[in-house]
Design a protein around this motif. Structure first.
Motif, PDB file in Angstrom:
ATOM      1  N   MET A   1     -43.467  59.967 -27.072  1.00  0.00           N
ATOM      2  CA  MET A   1     -42.573  59.555 -26.004  1.00  0.00           C
ATOM      3  C   MET A   1     -41.169  59.372 -26.552  1.00  0.00           C
ATOM      4  SD  MET A   1     -42.969  56.278 -23.437  1.00  0.00           S
ATOM      5  CE  MET A   1     -44.511  56.952 -22.818  1.00  0.00           C
ATOM      6  N   THR A   2     -40.143  59.573 -25.720  1.00  0.00           N
ATOM      7  CA  THR A   2     -38.765  59.394 -26.140  1.00  0.00           C
ATOM      8  C   THR A   2     -38.447  57.912 -26.264  1.00  0.00           C
ATOM      9  OG1 THR A   2     -37.862  59.257 -23.933  1.00  0.00           O
ATOM     10  CG2 THR A   2     -38.182  61.455 -24.825  1.00  0.00           C
ATOM     11  N   GLN A   3     -37.183  57.637 -26.596  1.00  0.00           N
ATOM     12  CA  GLN A   3     -36.740  56.263 -26.740  1.00  0.00           C
ATOM     13  C   GLN A   3     -36.343  55.651 -25.400  1.00  0.00           C
ATOM     14  OE1 GLN A   3     -37.001  54.631 -29.729  1.00  0.00           O
ATOM     15  NE2 GLN A   3     -38.076  56.521 -30.203  1.00  0.00           N
ATOM     16  N   LEU A   4     -36.665  56.301 -24.301  1.00  0.00           N
ATOM     17  CA  LEU A   4     -36.372  55.727 -22.995  1.00  0.00           C
ATOM     18  C   LEU A   4     -37.112  54.394 -22.862  1.00  0.00           C
ATOM     19  CD1 LEU A   4     -36.504  58.676 -20.424  1.00  0.00           C
ATOM     20  CD2 LEU A   4     -34.520  57.426 -21.207  1.00  0.00           C
ATOM     21  N   THR A   5     -36.380  53.337 -22.591  1.00  0.00           N
ATOM     22  CA  THR A   5     -36.972  52.025 -22.474  1.00  0.00           C
ATOM     23  C   THR A   5     -37.256  51.700 -21.014  1.00  0.00           C
ATOM     24  OG1 THR A   5     -34.821  50.954 -22.257  1.00  0.00           O
ATOM     25  CG2 THR A   5     -35.684  51.279 -24.503  1.00  0.00           C
ATOM     26  N   SER A   6     -37.968  50.596 -20.794  1.00  0.00           N
ATOM     27  CA  SER A   6     -38.236  50.171 -19.422  1.00  0.00           C
ATOM     28  C   SER A   6     -36.927  49.830 -18.720  1.00  0.00           C
ATOM     29  CB  SER A   6     -39.173  48.967 -19.421  1.00  0.00           C
ATOM     30  OG  SER A   6     -38.628  47.893 -20.178  1.00  0.00           O
ATOM     31  N   ALA A   7     -35.930  49.329 -19.479  1.00  0.00           N
ATOM     32  CA  ALA A   7     -34.630  49.029 -18.884  1.00  0.00           C
ATOM     33  C   ALA A   7     -33.942  50.307 -18.408  1.00  0.00           C
ATOM     34  CB  ALA A   7     -33.743  48.301 -19.900  1.00  0.00           C
ATOM     35  N   THR A   8     -34.045  51.378 -19.213  1.00  0.00           N
ATOM     36  CA  THR A   8     -33.467  52.657 -18.816  1.00  0.00           C
ATOM     37  C   THR A   8     -34.165  53.195 -17.575  1.00  0.00           C
ATOM     38  OG1 THR A   8     -32.954  53.150 -21.129  1.00  0.00           O
ATOM     39  CG2 THR A   8     -32.932  54.993 -19.584  1.00  0.00           C
ATOM     40  N   LEU A   9     -35.456  53.024 -17.513  1.00  0.00           N
ATOM     41  CA  LEU A   9     -36.220  53.473 -16.350  1.00  0.00           C
ATOM     42  C   LEU A   9     -35.759  52.729 -15.104  1.00  0.00           C
ATOM     43  CD1 LEU A   9     -38.459  55.412 -15.583  1.00  0.00           C
ATOM     44  CD2 LEU A   9     -40.125  53.632 -16.078  1.00  0.00           C
ATOM     45  N   ARG A  10     -35.483  51.436 -15.227  1.00  0.00           N
ATOM     46  CA  ARG A  10     -34.995  50.662 -14.090  1.00  0.00           C
ATOM     47  C   ARG A  10     -33.589  51.088 -13.684  1.00  0.00           C
ATOM     48  NH1 ARG A  10     -37.337  46.317 -16.896  1.00  0.00           N
ATOM     49  NH2 ARG A  10     -35.286  45.593 -17.593  1.00  0.00           N
ATOM     50  N   GLN A  11     -32.794  51.524 -14.656  1.00  0.00           N
ATOM     51  CA  GLN A  11     -31.454  51.995 -14.344  1.00  0.00           C
ATOM     52  C   GLN A  11     -31.471  53.325 -13.600  1.00  0.00           C
ATOM     53  OE1 GLN A  11     -29.468  52.163 -18.131  1.00  0.00           O
ATOM     54  NE2 GLN A  11     -29.301  49.943 -18.331  1.00  0.00           N
ATOM     55  N   ARG A  12     -32.459  54.129 -13.859  1.00  0.00           N
ATOM     56  CA  ARG A  12     -32.547  55.452 -13.220  1.00  0.00           C
ATOM     57  C   ARG A  12     -33.245  55.370 -11.863  1.00  0.00           C
ATOM     58  NH1 ARG A  12     -32.600  59.299 -17.482  1.00  0.00           N
ATOM     59  NH2 ARG A  12     -33.065  60.947 -15.971  1.00  0.00           N
ATOM     60  N   LEU A  13     -34.230  54.491 -11.733  1.00  0.00           N
ATOM     61  CA  LEU A  13     -34.916  54.245 -10.462  1.00  0.00           C
ATOM     62  C   LEU A  13     -34.682  52.786 -10.108  1.00  0.00           C
ATOM     63  CD1 LEU A  13     -38.289  56.188 -10.820  1.00  0.00           C
ATOM     64  CD2 LEU A  13     -36.371  56.757  -9.332  1.00  0.00           C
ATOM     65  N   VAL A  14     -33.573  52.533  -9.417  1.00  0.00           N
ATOM     66  CA  VAL A  14     -33.084  51.179  -9.195  1.00  0.00           C
ATOM     67  C   VAL A  14     -33.905  50.463  -8.131  1.00  0.00           C
ATOM     68  CG1 VAL A  14     -31.083  49.817  -8.476  1.00  0.00           C
ATOM     69  CG2 VAL A  14     -30.777  51.863  -9.895  1.00  0.00           C
ATOM     70  N   GLY A  15     -34.158  49.177  -8.368  1.00  0.00           N
ATOM     71  CA  GLY A  15     -34.834  48.340  -7.388  1.00  0.00           C
ATOM     72  C   GLY A  15     -35.921  47.506  -8.025  1.00  0.00           C
ATOM     73  N   GLU A  16     -36.231  46.396  -7.363  1.00  0.00           N
ATOM     74  CA  GLU A  16     -37.284  45.510  -7.860  1.00  0.00           C
ATOM     75  C   GLU A  16     -38.366  45.267  -6.830  1.00  0.00           C
ATOM     76  OE1 GLU A  16     -37.771  44.611 -10.914  1.00  0.00           O
ATOM     77  OE2 GLU A  16     -35.960  45.708 -11.495  1.00  0.00           O
ATOM     78  N   SER A  17     -38.399  46.067  -5.761  1.00  0.00           N
ATOM     79  CA  SER A  17     -39.494  45.958  -4.804  1.00  0.00           C
ATOM     80  C   SER A  17     -40.792  46.390  -5.479  1.00  0.00           C
ATOM     81  CB  SER A  17     -39.221  46.839  -3.580  1.00  0.00           C
ATOM     82  OG  SER A  17     -39.154  48.205  -3.965  1.00  0.00           O
ATOM     83  N   GLN A  18     -41.907  45.950  -4.939  1.00  0.00           N
ATOM     84  CA  GLN A  18     -43.189  46.290  -5.544  1.00  0.00           C
ATOM     85  C   GLN A  18     -43.437  47.794  -5.506  1.00  0.00           C
ATOM     86  OE1 GLN A  18     -45.252  44.097  -7.240  1.00  0.00           O
ATOM     87  NE2 GLN A  18     -46.086  46.065  -7.877  1.00  0.00           N
ATOM     88  N   VAL A  19     -43.005  48.449  -4.428  1.00  0.00           N
ATOM     89  CA  VAL A  19     -43.290  49.894  -4.307  1.00  0.00           C
ATOM     90  C   VAL A  19     -42.547  50.691  -5.379  1.00  0.00           C
ATOM     91  CG1 VAL A  19     -43.949  49.946  -1.882  1.00  0.00           C
ATOM     92  CG2 VAL A  19     -41.527  50.036  -2.492  1.00  0.00           C
ATOM     93  N   ILE A  20     -41.297  50.294  -5.679  1.00  0.00           N
ATOM     94  CA  ILE A  20     -40.557  51.063  -6.693  1.00  0.00           C
ATOM     95  C   ILE A  20     -41.028  50.672  -8.089  1.00  0.00           C
ATOM     96  CG2 ILE A  20     -38.560  49.572  -7.120  1.00  0.00           C
ATOM     97  CD1 ILE A  20     -38.548  53.388  -6.534  1.00  0.00           C
ATOM     98  N   ARG A  21     -41.498  49.444  -8.270  1.00  0.00           N
ATOM     99  CA  ARG A  21     -42.105  49.073  -9.547  1.00  0.00           C
ATOM    100  C   ARG A  21     -43.353  49.922  -9.803  1.00  0.00           C
ATOM    101  NH1 ARG A  21     -42.125  42.440  -9.933  1.00  0.00           N
ATOM    102  NH2 ARG A  21     -39.863  42.114  -9.788  1.00  0.00           N
TER     103      ARG A  21
END
Length: 340
Positions: A1-21
């Motif tokens: 896997m690349t060095q993409l972190t969970s923070a980077t993933l949140r930056q690319r798919l923005v939101g904290e709703s359960q569906v986007i999580r």
């Protein structure tokens, strides 16, 4: 896997709703295995971003990621684009040409709106996936392939199979893993963080200062249905950031509300027969359904007719009867007609 972190993933798919999580978690899990993925969702829900993340988080990162929009086209042209052309086979390409399959070898191939593939091209794709290799048009040399197919659709492929427009074998082959991209109306709590994200991106890219959206305007945005989903929201935020005037937001939402009235908005008339009032309500409801489906399909009337399971001619009649204009003005400011 690349060095993409969970923070980077949140930056690319923005939101904290359960569906986007859930979507972020499914992408991270799917990236660890080498199986075809089908992304399902309305237009503007972020399917292209999800496909890129699947590639970048996989072992294939750093290898080719090719994207092809499967718009209706001549089957022969698309077959040439996928398979490539052997040297000397075509006057247009006397030295031959690599196809998308070869170019994406060891990488990922993203076929967007795969429901639009011609039936013959569906057979070509199915054979390549089954045999893990291909031969250029006019050639005999076998090219073994190691690629990951990522597909997307705005349709219910099972419905397309039942209608004879999509091959069942291909549907099962490409949907080994399926990820649903939620519409924005199902995640209103993500509107505010998305607006903030788009404003920051606009300010950084253009080197300008932007102002946050007022709470009252934000409330209106959270109550809106967003038929164009994230793409529509981003366009509207860009307009607001450019002119700094919330009237662009309010006017857009008001205009869409006027175009999409609720079926029961009319005041009940105590002096009008039930039959006439019921007919009026049903006309409003049918107009609302047609508008919503047209918007969800980027005003492509042929696709909307398929979704509604009526003939194209019947849809044109209903559009005229409901006084729905054939040309729409989108939030980007461009007038478009039947854009697919």
């Amino acid at each position: 896997m690349t060095q993409l972190t969970s923070a980077t993933l949140r930056q690319r798919l923005v939101g904290e709703s359960q569906v986007i999580r859930d979507v972020r978690e499914h992408i991270a899990q799917a990236a660890t295995v080498n199986m075809p993925v089908l992304l399902v969702g309305e237009t503007g829900t972020g399917k292209h971003t999800a496909a890129q993340l699947l590639h970048e988080m996989s072992k294939r990162h750093g290898r080719p990621f090719l994207h092809r929009l499967c718009l209706k086209t001549f089957a022969t042209d698309f077959e040439e684009e996928l398979l490539g052309i052997e040297e000397g086979y075509s006057r247009a390409h006397p030295r031959g040409k690599q196809g998308l399959f070869e170019l994406s070898d060891n990488g990922s191939l993203f076929l967007d709106k795969i429901e639009d593939l011609d039936l013959r091209i569906q057979s070509v794709l199915l054979n390549v996936l089954h045999d893990s290799g291909s031969t250029r048009l006019g050639g005999t040399k076998w090219h073994p392939l190691d690629l990951r197919l990522i597909s997307s659709t705005e349709c219910d492929l099972a419905h397309e199979v039942a209608a004879g427009r999509f091959q069942a074998d291909l549907m099962f082959r490409i949907s080994t893993l399926c990820i649903s991209m939620p519409p924005l109306r199902n995640r209103p709590e993500d509107i505010a963080p998305l607006v903030t994200h788009f404003l920051k991106g606009f300010a950084h890219y253009h080197g300008v200062h932007t102002h946050p959206v007022s709470p009252s305007a934000m409330t209106l945005m959270e109550r809106y249905s967003w038929p164009g989903n994230i793409r529509e929201l981003e366009n509207l935020v860009s307009q607001y950031a450019t002119f700094g005037d919330e009237r662009f937001i309010i006017d857009h939402l008001r205009a869409q509300h006027e175009d999409d009235p609720g079926p029961f908005d009319s005041i009940i008339d105590t002096h009008t027969p039930l039959r006439l009032q019921t007919q009026r309500v049903m006309r409003n409801l049918e107009r609302r359904i047609i508008l919503t489906v047209l918007q969800a399909n980027n005003w492509n009337r042929k696709k909307a007719a398929r979704t509604l399971d009526i003939s194209y001619r019947a849809l044109l009649y209903k559009i005229k009867a409901a006084n729905i204009p054939p040309i729409r003005r989108h939030s980007s400011g461009l007038t478009q007609k039947g854009k697919s």
